[in-house]
Design a protein around this motif. Sequence first.
Motif, PDB file in Angstrom:
ATOM      1  N   UNK A 545       0.797  -1.231   0.000  1.00 53.89           N
ATOM      2  CA  UNK A 545       0.000   0.000   0.000  1.00 53.89           C
ATOM      3  C   UNK A 545       0.827   1.277   0.000  1.00 53.89           C
ATOM      4  N   UNK A 546       2.111   1.181   0.002  1.00 49.90           N
ATOM      5  CA  UNK A 546       2.920   2.385   0.082  1.00 49.90           C
ATOM      6  C   UNK A 546       3.529   2.700  -1.278  1.00 49.90           C
ATOM      7  N   UNK A 547       3.030   3.739  -1.893  1.00 57.50           N
ATOM      8  CA  UNK A 547       3.588   4.121  -3.187  1.00 57.50           C
ATOM      9  C   UNK A 547       4.798   5.009  -2.951  1.00 57.50           C
ATOM     10  N   UNK A 548       5.932   4.620  -3.487  1.00 58.38           N
ATOM     11  CA  UNK A 548       7.194   5.289  -3.151  1.00 58.38           C
ATOM     12  C   UNK A 548       7.165   6.800  -3.333  1.00 58.38           C
ATOM     13  N   UNK A 549       6.584   7.285  -4.439  1.00 54.98           N
ATOM     14  CA  UNK A 549       6.621   8.731  -4.664  1.00 54.98           C
ATOM     15  C   UNK A 549       5.777   9.469  -3.629  1.00 54.98           C
ATOM     16  N   UNK A 550       4.635   8.878  -3.279  1.00 52.65           N
ATOM     17  CA  UNK A 550       3.761   9.509  -2.282  1.00 52.65           C
ATOM     18  C   UNK A 550       4.406   9.463  -0.904  1.00 52.65           C
ATOM     19  N   UNK A 551       4.977   8.315  -0.585  1.00 49.69           N
ATOM     20  CA  UNK A 551       5.669   8.175   0.690  1.00 49.69           C
ATOM     21  C   UNK A 551       6.755   9.227   0.829  1.00 49.69           C
TER      22      UNK A 551
END
Length: 845
Positions: A545-551
Amino acid sequence: MEKYNPSQIEPKWRKLWAETKLYQTDIKAAKNPYYNLWMFPYPSGARMHVGHAYASTGADIHGRFMRMNGREVFQPMGFDAFGIHGENYAIKVGRHPKELMDELCDRYRDEQFKRMGHGYDWSHEVRTYDADYYKWTQWIFLKLYKYGLAERKKASVNWCPSCKTVLADEQVLCGSCERCEAIVESKELKQWFFKITKYADHLLDNLQVINWPQKIKVMQINWIGRSEGAKINFPIFNSQFSNKKEFIEVFTTRPDTLFGATFFVLAPESEWVDKLTTNDRKREVGNYVRRAKSLTMQQRAQQKEKTGVFTGSYVVNPVSGEEIPVYVADYVLFEYGGGAVMGVPAHDQRDHEFARSFDLPVVEVISSDSSVSDQISQEVYAGEGTLINSGQFNGMNSVEARKKIMTMLEEKGCGKEDVQYKLRDWCISRQRYWGAPIPIIYCEKCGEVSVPEGELPVLLPDTEDWRPTGTEESPLAAIEGFVNTTCHQCGGSAKRETDVCDTFLDSAWYYYAYPAYAGQRIIANRERITTNKISLPVDEMEDYPFQPDILKKWLPVDMYVGGAEHAVLHLMYTRFLTMAFQDLGIIGFDEPFERFFAHGLITKDGAKMSKSKGNIVNPDEYIEKYGADAFRTYLMFLGPYGAGGDFTDSGLNGMVRFLRRVCEVVCGDVKAESLSKERLRLMHRTVKKVTEDVRDFSFNTAIAALMEWVKKSQKSEENRSVEDNTFSREEAEVMLKLLAPFAPHITEELWQLLNGSDVKQFTKHRSVHFQDWPVYDPAFIKAKEVTMVVQVNGKLRGKVEVLSGIDEGRAREYALQNESVRKFMQNKKVKRVIYVPDKLINFVV
RNA sequence: GCGGGUGUGGCGGAAUUGGCAGACGCGCAGGAUUCAGAAUCCUGUGACCGCGAGGUCAUGUGGGUUCAACUCCCACCAUCCGCACCA
């Protein structure tokens, strides 16, 4: 504007803000992101509490302030509505939790939080009981399981007889259940644990680098309870064991007192008890152990006298060689330090009490270095000092002796340095219905097997029999269609784990979900995990659930606001989980919240609010009567945000008066086009004060400064001459901007009036909430004339107006022109003069 | 018992970090407006002495440092929070 009419303007603006998506953040495009988070609430009553209003308002003000200071603020909201708190409320009112939580969350959101006027981005709303959310809660469980951070083990756990479930240590307060206050019992049960103890030092060390209140850090430090000391082996001296070289290990922080160990004590639960009890003492010891196990930890702790029984066996003090008797006593905790203690009655209060009860010898081995009188006043000396009665270590300082004795023990192979922690693993099993099912199955052939990630979520079955059973099993255990399943490894029959996850697991990761959550579901991401720190190699592609760019853009959270009561609960669990995520390679940082601010609690008329006292403040009524702006501003004016305050009904009138005055002052006919120095100074000083105060969460003094500004400018020369009470346009704009975070509706209304805007063309850029925060010019703040205080012998005797920056000689001249000062100086010789430029002159005579 | 915090008018609370104690607000009192009340506005409001100018005492208690202490140091009291037999 003639009249201050919040009931009309507030709904109007909230509607317009919603329509124009004023507070929706562009998660992907944001260039200067600021994640402003408030601990999401759990609905456990019919309506939102004033505490929710108080806490959320402070957080909202911070977010609005940051937005006006150029940050793109993301301020999401959701509900922690899965778990025991909501379920207990459902039991109380006799409703099914799902149906009830749907209703409560909607009500809290639509009828209450939205009416507060907060700038939430509801498009990312999270509810922890949504299958789309708890799918990932289960996924997290599986991740921890896979890498050995979750395990099922038999342990002594806390059992709440009223909630009919086990609880984690952190959820037991003073021996009582955190939720219902029933006295907690201990039970030996097989439960699921998260290995938070692996992170004890990491949790401790990082406290030095995060910007959190000292109070919270201290609580976590104490809870982790790191103690440095030694593990020492005491050989067993007993005819039954004479041929074997068996020994018992104990932990002590004071190996320097080893020569003073005159007895040895085991916890009743210790496996050594059975082994060491001689035949003639079996009955007595058995009775004692049975009795001890029947008591709650609280009952044990409250006993006045130390109790215990002799096992009939002896161990050997490894340094003095003396045989010392082994007892069983319930003052020794099984869970800590191996469940055994060396008894040093001269230097430990508890051991001393025990020795007195059993007439055991007391050997003093540390001599206090302080005065004689101190020694007499203390029965047990637990401090540092000089060693006596300790063989070759006599005369040595206890700190040094500690190291020397440890070295000797290590050389002899009967001891080693050791660190113990008070912190225990986090028990996450709950024998309840309303939670995320633990995604594990038990196969007859393969044993414990995790549910494949592709099969998540393990849906919580709908049932009418959802109430807790009290059988040490969840209600899910009675649902055959849920329990019976097949093993995906061998295809054979298997049974599901029927316990659900602790609700603190739901809330331990929700702020990761917010930015990923859109349209009621998490946008999953297919990624290869490569930075795994935990030794196992990870090479598979998987959804997570963790999108790298958003994180990278939004986390860690920039500011977290919440209650201090979660210091060792939520705040500890969530730090642990973040560290584990990092080690699992799914995120790149190890602390979730760069800053945390703990707000205070509000009382009503000086007393804690409670239903029995009938002094509950219902926010709805006050919003209805006074408007959200007055309510918000009043709450923030009560006292320092970090300390809370006292709510009195009459106080709100004052705030309505203030807001009405702001309307008058901002919207009257503008008379003063060019401002006097005094008015300019007042404005710039207010900007400085409010900016600094809002930045520091000193909302009460920021509001006071705004009030003072209105009051003083109404009385200034310009206004007196024209008999008018208005601000110039510049002042009006500055006032509205400074007040906007506190009173968002009225400031928006006045801002539009001031700018002659057409409501139909309202956009973000026209909103007062998207204006730049005012800046002050220090040059305007500095006054030409200052009031200098004149003191004689440190007592105030007069005040004189002087030009700023004059030297001491001139100051002296001016001061002595003051009559009152001269009176006190008559016939006296000046011994000394203290001059503080622009402030004070003091004559010492 | 241990750890952390707090203590200022009738009440909630200020005090730029050692420099005018009581900002701001509530409440209260007097006045204006009103037939009257509500609302609003103005004035006053720590205590004591004094007709007055003015003075004395005041930041939980007692001591200390300093020209000067709500602020720093020592001891004590009260109160709140957290942990609580953690060896």
